[in-house]
Design an enzyme around this catalytic site. Structure first.
Site, mmCIF file in Angstrom:
data_model
loop_
_atom_site.group_PDB
_atom_site.id
_atom_site.type_symbol
_atom_site.label_atom_id
_atom_site.label_comp_id
_atom_site.label_asym_id
_atom_site.label_seq_id
_atom_site.Cartn_x
_atom_site.Cartn_y
_atom_site.Cartn_z
ATOM 1 N N HIS A 47 35.918 14.759 -15.824
ATOM 2 C CA HIS A 47 36.664 13.508 -15.736
ATOM 3 C C HIS A 47 35.707 12.315 -15.778
ATOM 4 O O HIS A 47 35.711 11.466 -14.884
ATOM 5 C CB HIS A 47 37.492 13.465 -14.453
ATOM 6 C CG HIS A 47 38.631 14.446 -14.454
ATOM 7 N ND1 HIS A 47 39.662 14.390 -15.352
ATOM 8 C CD2 HIS A 47 38.883 15.511 -13.659
ATOM 9 C CE1 HIS A 47 40.512 15.373 -15.124
ATOM 10 N NE2 HIS A 47 40.065 16.073 -14.104
ATOM 11 N N ASP A 180 44.926 18.327 -8.104
ATOM 12 C CA ASP A 180 45.640 19.067 -9.144
ATOM 13 C C ASP A 180 46.502 20.174 -8.551
ATOM 14 O O ASP A 180 47.583 20.469 -9.075
ATOM 15 C CB ASP A 180 44.654 19.657 -10.157
ATOM 16 C CG ASP A 180 44.262 18.658 -11.231
ATOM 17 O OD1 ASP A 180 44.984 17.657 -11.396
ATOM 18 O OD2 ASP A 180 43.238 18.865 -11.900
#
Length: 263
Positions: A47, A180
């Protein structure tokens, strides 16, 4: 070879305190992490827009500072990419979105030399400070302590297969990816929800049963849950925060301080 602080801390029954890097790529951030007392850095290539070269420079700086560098790679990035990261100085790879025992087996294979995996051998790597070391010694040491395998537990499928994944030879750490995982469970950020709490206990039990290290990431605003995982379930790897988060919090506090001067 330079020491793996995670394995050393686990052997001493202490936690490995990790700092995440996703925006700051200068060597100074490593020195700041060292001065603060972190044991490891979590360099994020999933990310972020950091390059493999950025990761290698940060890894080398960390190794020289006696901080252990671990690198999170992008999902399904391929064996060649993982090998470049390892050859660049990473002491372990953090694999995101692992769903099955077969996924975990492939992850292990990319990090280990034959006969345990498919990693290719090269000479002069940062983990040995580019010194000439015999090939057999390089293989033995990198396989045993220089290629820690983190499996991120962040999907429902992974959670359903957690016992088989934890039992896979070569897997070292089950790393809870809180954000997540809660998203997949349909309860994003609801840390007290029974589904999330049950998931934590399930992962912790799988780690304990298979003798794997339990780690936690993403719960930066909930030190109480991290403490519970450390004290009750033996978590030994804790990602404290990311560079961008710490900078944002410090800047916000500083602006509030400056605003107070006008009151």
């Amino acid at each position: 070879m330079l020491q793996n602080n995670l394995l050393q801390k686990v052997s001493e029954n202490h936690i490995c305190k990790a700092f995440g890097i996703k925006v700051v790529k200068s060597n100074e951030v490593i020195l700041l992490a060292k001065a603060a007392g972190y044991d490891a850095v979590f360099i994020d290539l999933e990310h972020s827009v950091l390059s493999t070269q950025d990761a290698s420079i940060l890894c080398s700086s960390a190794l020289l500072s006696k901080i252990t560098p671990f690198v999170r790679v992008p999902y399904q990035c391929g064996q060649g990419f993982v090998q470049r990261v390892l050859d660049g100085g990473a002491m372990g790879i953090i694999f995101p979105h692992i769903n099955t025992a077969e996924d975990a087996k492939r992850a292990v294979s990319t990090t280990k030399f034959p006969p345990h995996g498919k990693r290719s051998l090269t000479a002069a790597v940062p983990q040995f400070e580019f010194q000439r070391v015999g090939a057999k010694d390089v293989i033995q040491q990198l396989d045993s302590t220089g290629s820690t395998v983190f499996i991120m537990v962040e999907t429902v499928e992974c959670l359903n297969n957690i016992d088989a994944i934890a039992a896979m030879q070569g897997v070292d750490v089950l790393l809870i990816g809180a954000n997540d995982l809660s998203l997949e469970l349909g309860i994003l950020g609801e840390w007290e929800h029974w589904k999330f709490q049950n998931a934590l206990h399930k992962i912790a039990n799988a780690a304990q049963k298979s003798g794997k290290i339990l780690g936690v990431a993403g719960l930066y605003a909930r030190p109480d849950i991290c403490k519970m995982l450390v004290r009750e379930h033996g978590a030994r790897f804790v990602l404290g925060h990311l560079d961008v988060g710490l900078l944002a919090m410090a800047m916000n506090r500083n602006v509030e301080l400056l605003r107070d001067m006008e009151m």
